[in-house]
Design a protein around this motif. Structure first.
Motif, PDB file in Angstrom:
ATOM      1  N   ASN A  55      14.518   0.332   5.813  1.00 46.27           N
ATOM      2  CA  ASN A  55      13.283   0.233   6.579  1.00 46.27           C
ATOM      3  C   ASN A  55      13.512  -0.689   7.776  1.00 46.27           C
ATOM      4  N   LYS A  56      13.550  -0.112   8.970  1.00 45.04           N
ATOM      5  CA  LYS A  56      13.867  -0.897  10.172  1.00 45.04           C
ATOM      6  C   LYS A  56      12.817  -1.977  10.442  1.00 45.04           C
ATOM      7  N   GLU A  57      11.548  -1.644  10.204  1.00 49.47           N
ATOM      8  CA  GLU A  57      10.486  -2.637  10.426  1.00 49.47           C
ATOM      9  C   GLU A  57      10.664  -3.836   9.506  1.00 49.47           C
ATOM     10  N   PHE A  58      11.019  -3.573   8.237  1.00 49.97           N
ATOM     11  CA  PHE A  58      11.218  -4.675   7.299  1.00 49.97           C
ATOM     12  C   PHE A  58      12.460  -5.485   7.660  1.00 49.97           C
ATOM     13  N   THR A  59      13.507  -4.826   8.131  1.00 47.64           N
ATOM     14  CA  THR A  59      14.720  -5.538   8.559  1.00 47.64           C
ATOM     15  C   THR A  59      14.409  -6.486   9.704  1.00 47.64           C
ATOM     16  N   GLU A  60      13.604  -6.020  10.661  1.00 44.46           N
ATOM     17  CA  GLU A  60      13.202  -6.882  11.777  1.00 44.46           C
ATOM     18  C   GLU A  60      12.292  -8.006  11.296  1.00 44.46           C
ATOM     19  N   PHE A  61      11.428  -7.686  10.352  1.00 48.80           N
ATOM     20  CA  PHE A  61      10.542  -8.697   9.769  1.00 48.80           C
ATOM     21  C   PHE A  61      11.352  -9.821   9.123  1.00 48.80           C
ATOM     22  N   ARG A  62      12.365  -9.457   8.324  1.00 51.80           N
ATOM     23  CA  ARG A  62      13.183 -10.475   7.653  1.00 51.80           C
ATOM     24  C   ARG A  62      13.926 -11.342   8.664  1.00 51.80           C
TER      25      ARG A  62
ATOM     26  N   LEU B 187       3.745 -13.688  -4.882  1.00 54.14           N
ATOM     27  CA  LEU B 187       4.003 -13.159  -6.222  1.00 54.14           C
ATOM     28  C   LEU B 187       3.909 -11.637  -6.166  1.00 54.14           C
ATOM     29  N   TRP B 188       5.029 -10.954  -6.550  1.00 59.13           N
ATOM     30  CA  TRP B 188       5.108  -9.496  -6.539  1.00 59.13           C
ATOM     31  C   TRP B 188       5.275  -8.965  -7.963  1.00 59.13           C
ATOM     32  N   ARG B 189       4.736  -7.763  -8.203  1.00 64.15           N
ATOM     33  CA  ARG B 189       4.937  -7.074  -9.472  1.00 64.15           C
ATOM     34  C   ARG B 189       5.724  -5.796  -9.228  1.00 64.15           C
ATOM     35  N   TYR B 190       6.760  -5.580 -10.038  1.00 64.97           N
ATOM     36  CA  TYR B 190       7.562  -4.355  -9.973  1.00 64.97           C
ATOM     37  C   TYR B 190       7.280  -3.551 -11.235  1.00 64.97           C
ATOM     38  N   GLU B 191       6.571  -2.451 -11.062  1.00 66.07           N
ATOM     39  CA  GLU B 191       6.092  -1.673 -12.202  1.00 66.07           C
ATOM     40  C   GLU B 191       7.196  -0.714 -12.648  1.00 66.07           C
ATOM     41  N   GLY B 192       7.910  -1.112 -13.683  1.00 70.72           N
ATOM     42  CA  GLY B 192       9.061  -0.347 -14.151  1.00 70.72           C
ATOM     43  C   GLY B 192      10.279  -1.225 -14.321  1.00 70.72           C
ATOM     44  N   GLY B 193      10.103  -2.535 -14.162  1.00 71.62           N
ATOM     45  CA  GLY B 193      11.183  -3.483 -14.439  1.00 71.62           C
ATOM     46  C   GLY B 193      12.296  -3.462 -13.405  1.00 71.62           C
ATOM     47  N   TYR B 194      13.523  -3.712 -13.868  1.00 77.95           N
ATOM     48  CA  TYR B 194      14.665  -3.837 -12.971  1.00 77.95           C
ATOM     49  C   TYR B 194      14.959  -2.561 -12.190  1.00 77.95           C
ATOM     50  N   PRO B 195      14.836  -1.359 -12.778  1.00 79.79           N
ATOM     51  CA  PRO B 195      15.036  -0.147 -11.967  1.00 79.79           C
ATOM     52  C   PRO B 195      14.082  -0.080 -10.777  1.00 79.79           C
ATOM     53  N   ALA B 196      12.818  -0.488 -10.988  1.00 79.29           N
ATOM     54  CA  ALA B 196      11.847  -0.484  -9.889  1.00 79.29           C
ATOM     55  C   ALA B 196      12.236  -1.495  -8.814  1.00 79.29           C
TER      56      ALA B 196
ATOM     57  N   GLU C  49       0.808  -1.222   0.000  1.00 82.17           N
ATOM     58  CA  GLU C  49       0.000   0.000   0.000  1.00 82.17           C
ATOM     59  C   GLU C  49       0.842   1.274   0.000  1.00 82.17           C
ATOM     60  N   GLU C  50       2.119   1.161   0.361  1.00 86.81           N
ATOM     61  CA  GLU C  50       2.984   2.342   0.424  1.00 86.81           C
ATOM     62  C   GLU C  50       3.300   2.840  -0.984  1.00 86.81           C
ATOM     63  N   LYS C  51       2.903   4.071  -1.290  1.00 80.92           N
ATOM     64  CA  LYS C  51       2.986   4.580  -2.657  1.00 80.92           C
ATOM     65  C   LYS C  51       4.412   4.802  -3.139  1.00 80.92           C
ATOM     66  N   HIS C  52       5.362   5.040  -2.237  1.00 79.01           N
ATOM     67  CA  HIS C  52       6.716   5.308  -2.716  1.00 79.01           C
ATOM     68  C   HIS C  52       7.512   4.029  -2.981  1.00 79.01           C
ATOM     69  N   TYR C  53       6.850   2.861  -2.828  1.00 76.33           N
ATOM     70  CA  TYR C  53       7.428   1.603  -3.295  1.00 76.33           C
ATOM     71  C   TYR C  53       6.766   1.244  -4.628  1.00 76.33           C
ATOM     72  N   PRO C  54       7.495   1.246  -5.745  1.00 80.11           N
ATOM     73  CA  PRO C  54       6.882   0.921  -7.043  1.00 80.11           C
ATOM     74  C   PRO C  54       6.691  -0.585  -7.231  1.00 80.11           C
ATOM     75  N   CYS C  55       5.927  -1.194  -6.324  1.00 82.47           N
ATOM     76  CA  CYS C  55       5.668  -2.642  -6.409  1.00 82.47           C
ATOM     77  C   CYS C  55       4.280  -2.924  -5.870  1.00 82.47           C
ATOM     78  N   ALA C  56       3.774  -4.085  -6.187  1.00 83.86           N
ATOM     79  CA  ALA C  56       2.447  -4.487  -5.726  1.00 83.86           C
ATOM     80  C   ALA C  56       2.449  -5.983  -5.435  1.00 83.86           C
ATOM     81  N   LEU C  57       1.759  -6.352  -4.380  1.00 85.13           N
ATOM     82  CA  LEU C  57       1.574  -7.762  -4.058  1.00 85.13           C
ATOM     83  C   LEU C  57       0.459  -8.304  -4.945  1.00 85.13           C
TER      84      LEU C  57
ATOM     85  N   SER D 213      16.454  -1.139  -2.346  1.00 83.65           N
ATOM     86  CA  SER D 213      17.255  -0.114  -1.684  1.00 83.65           C
ATOM     87  C   SER D 213      16.484   0.542  -0.542  1.00 83.65           C
ATOM     88  N   LYS D 214      15.215   0.874  -0.784  1.00 75.57           N
ATOM     89  CA  LYS D 214      14.395   1.507   0.247  1.00 75.57           C
ATOM     90  C   LYS D 214      14.092   0.552   1.400  1.00 75.57           C
TER      91      LYS D 214
END
Length: 259
Positions: free
Chosen positions: A120-127, A100-109, A75-83, A115-116
């Motif tokens: 993200n500390k929450e995502f680092t803890e999640f992983r 299954l994830w979609r990255y809208e914009g290919g490899y740059p996305a 749902e976060e708009k500054h991530y160019p991806c979608a579940l 990189s973002k």
């Protein structure tokens, strides 16, 4: 003697050429990579398929954790991806999660999202927490076939089948040519969700994603295809292209856009 030697040499050369013709297959030159020939040109989407084998005692905790964190990335708009979808395997390898994830914009996305997320500390803890629950994991980067449906959210309840094919190297174009015709036999009941082929990870892999109301509906729809003129011929020609194949029946998690 000289003439005899020349005749013998010419004969051996013809023999060698004849033998080589039996074992060397002539290949028509292609002007482009199969990814450019088979993928959708109107989009530049890249897909990532994640398969996680979870410790059996941790599956409920794993699902709960994913349901808390993955929607925030989606749902976060500054991530160019979608579940696109997230499931547990019901029939197939047990205690398994598929995302299954979609990255809208290919490899740059993809690079931008990765990189973002590293910051993200929450995502680092999640992983880190997720890693303690896993036995193994693997992923693939995929492109979608131009002739398949775009995978879009759908209402449920549905079960999903992920059919994965390991093709013989060099046969992807042939597979695409046959399935560009075969897909029309499988559109009547809106069961075709998406079709993809691998770019990074295990190569010459194809994944077909289908949705059904239940297992009996799946059986009825698949049987009905055999009564359509031409389906049997297309199956006949595609089967020799396959080295291995696998079918997973999957149940979507509550957060999955594909329900």
């Amino acid at each position: 003697l000289i003439c005899r030697g020349l005749v013998s040499s010419a004969s051996r050369h013809r023999e060698d050429s004849w033998l080589k013709s039996l074992f060397v297959r002539k290949v028509d030159p292609r002007k482009d990579a199969h990814s450019n020939l088979l993928a959708k040109r109107e989009t530049s989407s890249l897909y990532k398929l994640q398969i996680h084998n979870v410790k059996p005692e941790c599956l409920d905790a794993y699902n709960k954790l994913c349901q808390e964190v993955l929607p925030k990335i989606h749902e976060e708009k500054h991530y160019p991806c979608a579940l696109v979808g997230t499931w547990n395997t019901w029939y197939g390898e047990q205690d398994q999660a598929v995302h299954l994830w979609r990255y809208e914009g290919g490899y740059p996305a993809l690079n931008e999202v990765m990189s973002k997320l590293r910051q993200n500390k929450e995502f680092t803890e999640f992983r880190k927490e997720r890693g303690n629950m896993l036995l193994s994991r693997k992923n693939q980067l995929l492109l979608e076939f131009s002739f398949w449906n775009e995978p879009v959210p759908r209402e449920g309840p549905n079960i999903y089948e992920l059919r994965s094919y390991q093709l013989r190297p060099g046969t992807m174009i042939e597979w695409g040519n046959y399935w560009a015709r075969a897909i029309r036999f499988r559109q009547d009941n809106n069961e075709a969700v998406g079709g993809f082929f691998s770019q990074i990870g295990q190569l010459y892999m194809v994944h077909h994603l289908w949705a059904y109301r239940d297992l009996q509906t799946r059986e009825d729809i698949r049987n009905a295809a055999w009564h359509k003129p031409g389906w049997d011929e297309l199956v006949y020609y595609t089967v020799p292209l396959i080295q291995e194949m696998e079918s997973r029946i999957m149940i979507p998690l509550k957060i999955s856009p594909l329900q």
